[in-house]
Design a protein around this motif. Sequence first.
Motif, PDB file in Angstrom:
ATOM      1  N   GLN A  33     108.192  35.130  48.763  1.00  0.00           N
ATOM      2  CA  GLN A  33     106.802  34.504  48.192  1.00  0.00           C
ATOM      3  C   GLN A  33     106.470  36.005  47.649  1.00  0.00           C
ATOM      4  OE1 GLN A  33     104.173  34.589  51.651  1.00  0.00           O
ATOM      5  NE2 GLN A  33     101.854  35.062  51.097  1.00  0.00           N
ATOM      6  N   GLU A  40     104.597  29.919  49.183  1.00  0.00           N
ATOM      7  CA  GLU A  40     103.955  31.208  48.047  1.00  0.00           C
ATOM      8  C   GLU A  40     103.980  31.172  47.040  1.00  0.00           C
ATOM      9  OE1 GLU A  40     100.716  31.789  50.020  1.00  0.00           O
ATOM     10  OE2 GLU A  40     100.858  31.362  52.435  1.00  0.00           O
ATOM     11  N   ALA A  57     101.775  32.868  45.228  1.00  0.00           N
ATOM     12  CA  ALA A  57     100.303  34.046  45.712  1.00  0.00           C
ATOM     13  C   ALA A  57      99.913  34.703  44.768  1.00  0.00           C
ATOM     14  CB  ALA A  57     100.674  34.629  46.947  1.00  0.00           C
ATOM     15  N   ARG A 114      98.200  31.351  36.731  1.00  0.00           N
ATOM     16  CA  ARG A 114      99.069  29.984  37.995  1.00  0.00           C
ATOM     17  C   ARG A 114      98.651  29.297  37.495  1.00  0.00           C
ATOM     18  NH1 ARG A 114      96.763  33.169  43.143  1.00  0.00           N
ATOM     19  NH2 ARG A 114      94.594  31.742  42.357  1.00  0.00           N
ATOM     20  N   ARG A 165     101.522  26.021  37.926  1.00  0.00           N
ATOM     21  CA  ARG A 165     101.606  24.862  38.892  1.00  0.00           C
ATOM     22  C   ARG A 165     101.634  23.919  38.124  1.00  0.00           C
ATOM     23  NH1 ARG A 165      95.764  25.143  41.003  1.00  0.00           N
ATOM     24  NH2 ARG A 165      95.560  26.981  42.403  1.00  0.00           N
ATOM     25  N   THR A 189     101.803  26.438  50.660  1.00  0.00           N
ATOM     26  CA  THR A 189     100.405  27.318  50.018  1.00  0.00           C
ATOM     27  C   THR A 189      99.077  27.237  51.870  1.00  0.00           C
ATOM     28  OG1 THR A 189      98.659  26.735  48.742  1.00  0.00           O
ATOM     29  CG2 THR A 189     100.104  25.085  49.520  1.00  0.00           C
ATOM     30  N   ASP A 243      96.475  27.431  49.638  1.00  0.00           N
ATOM     31  CA  ASP A 243      95.042  27.257  49.019  1.00  0.00           C
ATOM     32  C   ASP A 243      95.251  25.329  48.622  1.00  0.00           C
ATOM     33  OD1 ASP A 243      94.256  26.326  46.388  1.00  0.00           O
ATOM     34  OD2 ASP A 243      94.696  28.289  45.465  1.00  0.00           O
ATOM     35  N   GLU A 273      95.842  23.743  45.112  1.00  0.00           N
ATOM     36  CA  GLU A 273      96.739  23.648  44.633  1.00  0.00           C
ATOM     37  C   GLU A 273      98.174  22.700  45.135  1.00  0.00           C
ATOM     38  OE1 GLU A 273      99.102  27.953  44.327  1.00  0.00           O
ATOM     39  OE2 GLU A 273     100.145  27.602  46.113  1.00  0.00           O
TER      40      GLU A 273
END
Lengths: 352, 280
Positions: A81, A158, A161, A168, A172, A190, A192, A195
Amino acid sequence: MYVELKHINKHFGNFKASDDVTVGIEKGKLIGLLGPSGSGKTTILRMIAGLENPDSGEIIIDGKVINNVPASKRGIGFVFQSYALFRYMTVFDNVAFGLKIAKKPANEIKERVHELLELVGLSGLEKRYPSELSGGQRQRVAFARALAPNPQLLLLDEPFAAIDAKVRQELRSWLKGMIQKLGVTSIFVTHDQDEAIEVADEIIITNRGRIEQVGSPYEVYSNPKTAFTASFFGQPSIFKDYSNFRRFDILENAENAIVRPEFVKVTKKNEVQKYKSSAEEGVVEEVDFRGYGIELRVRVNGVLLTARRSFDQPRIDVGEAVDVFIYRMFVTQGDTATLLENKSLREPVVVI
Amino acid sequence: MSAVTQSGLHRDTKGSKLVRYSLIGISLLFVFLMLILPLITVITEAFKQGFAVYSKAVADDYTIKAILLTLEASFFAVAINTVFGLCAAWSLTKFKFKGKKILATLIDLPVTVSPIIAGLIFLLTFGRQSPIFPLLQDADIKIVFAVPGIVLATIFVTFPFISRELIPVLESQGTDEEEAAALMGAKGFTIFRRITFPHIKWAFLYGVVLCAARAMGEFGAVSVISGHLRGKTNTLPLHVEILFNEFQYVPAFAVASILVMLAILILVARSVIEHKGRKK
Ligand SMILES: Nc1ncnc2c1ncn2[C@@H]1O[C@H](COP(=O)(O)OP(=O)(O)OP(=O)(O)O)[C@@H](O)[C@H]1O
Ligand SMILES: [Mg+2]
């Protein structure tokens, strides 16, 4: 199944971080482990990696039970992370570390590191230290370092993060493309939902140490099986008593009704709407500007619902009386969720 | 950067010039009176009767022996506290275990307890009245009024210095990097050498310097357990005291000046280490 977890339990003191976790992952898939903070995602990842031992249950990779195989022998790449880059080593040495430990010949190491740095687009930064890199660059180094020893399984905790929103988004799609290209089975954690939906081939939803549901992003989003999953996605309005919404069947022992913004259509009194006759009466309490359009909060039958409208629709003001039509809602009974459709959708439409 | 001064405070909050200069003045005056003046006195007293007398005092057999003993005790204290400090700091920051809090508290004990008490503890533990004294005598081991006792007392008083420097750095690092290395197959010692040590290096050296400084200057604990045998169990600070009590002022200050020079050397080493450590 390439990776299998069978009835995994894990306690930290009295706290149950994993509760009978059973799940399988196909080879070559990119899996999103999605759940709220503290739901045990990292714990699952760390147990697969061998950084944590389950109290009971089996972890199987490629048909072999690996509970007793030490972490270093599992052939797993791990992206932490916080990236956990070795801060006193250059980018080159970071990526080369695993290869050096494996006692690969120097020229082979050099070749592999350069190949990887090129792959992640960091050629030329070999001599930098992690502190001299941007967040996105660090993430790529961590990715390259994890891939260097050619792992069969890649775990990412993550991975986005610590990166700001704009980068981001880029990372991705970059990561998704990269993993597809390499074909390495990957699990990323994640919390999110966007995401997970965007990146993963398949989503595993965790909650309070348990697995709630497994399925494709479409499946878990539109067909939630559990009360938790139904309420987790979207921007749900949740309320107890839905008996005032007359166009929906009444289920026994119903606990909560869950209405997502996309289930709600708000129209002005003078706007044309197909299901005008079966719409409910509502009063707008809040009008907020969002990038994609307008977000409304409307009180209907004493319940505050969230709805959306686009910019090209006529303007609605706070305090305005509007028509609200609800297409569908999830109703939970204990742990299960059921999708209810507005009965008007099944009836012949009467256009006024 | 215009309205904000370097320390980040707004200029208005720093008060008037008068306040500023009087505060700086008081600090400087204090340092001068309490530190510089005594140091100058030591040096001038030492050289009062010329360089020949000074060098004779310094080259005196007993003085040389005292220097060697001080260095020996400091060396052992640093060496042993290094090992202990690393172990303690490592286990306190990387493991969870019962009694962790107690261990953390106990490590600090030597700084809170008076050195005299420390000396007495060893005197009572290994001296004539101790139940294990006969055992030691049978094994022909002398601790009290001998070099081992001095080393023990020095170790005791300098006990927390290294671990106390290491703990905050190790704590701030977390375990991620080590876990990452372990996942790639690195073994314990490799992990320590390649990952952990570079991180704690400067804090560690700083701890060693502090530990050495304290070890060289230790008086109380060592005084109790040494027995003041000239040429045998006399460390530099003890030697200074003996000379002073015998009204040999010039030699006393001469020997003291050695300690002062050691202290200055250590201060320089400390600044260098601090400077380098900050750059990283
Ligand atoms: N080493 C540990 N000791 C004690 N409790 C722990 C430990 N590791 C995790 N826990 C607890 O287990 C629970 C699950 O932790 P975990 O790190 O797996 O959550 P997570 O889903 O990754 O959360 P986040 O999204 O915040 O990272 C948390 O309540 C946490 O407090
Ligand atoms: Mg986590």
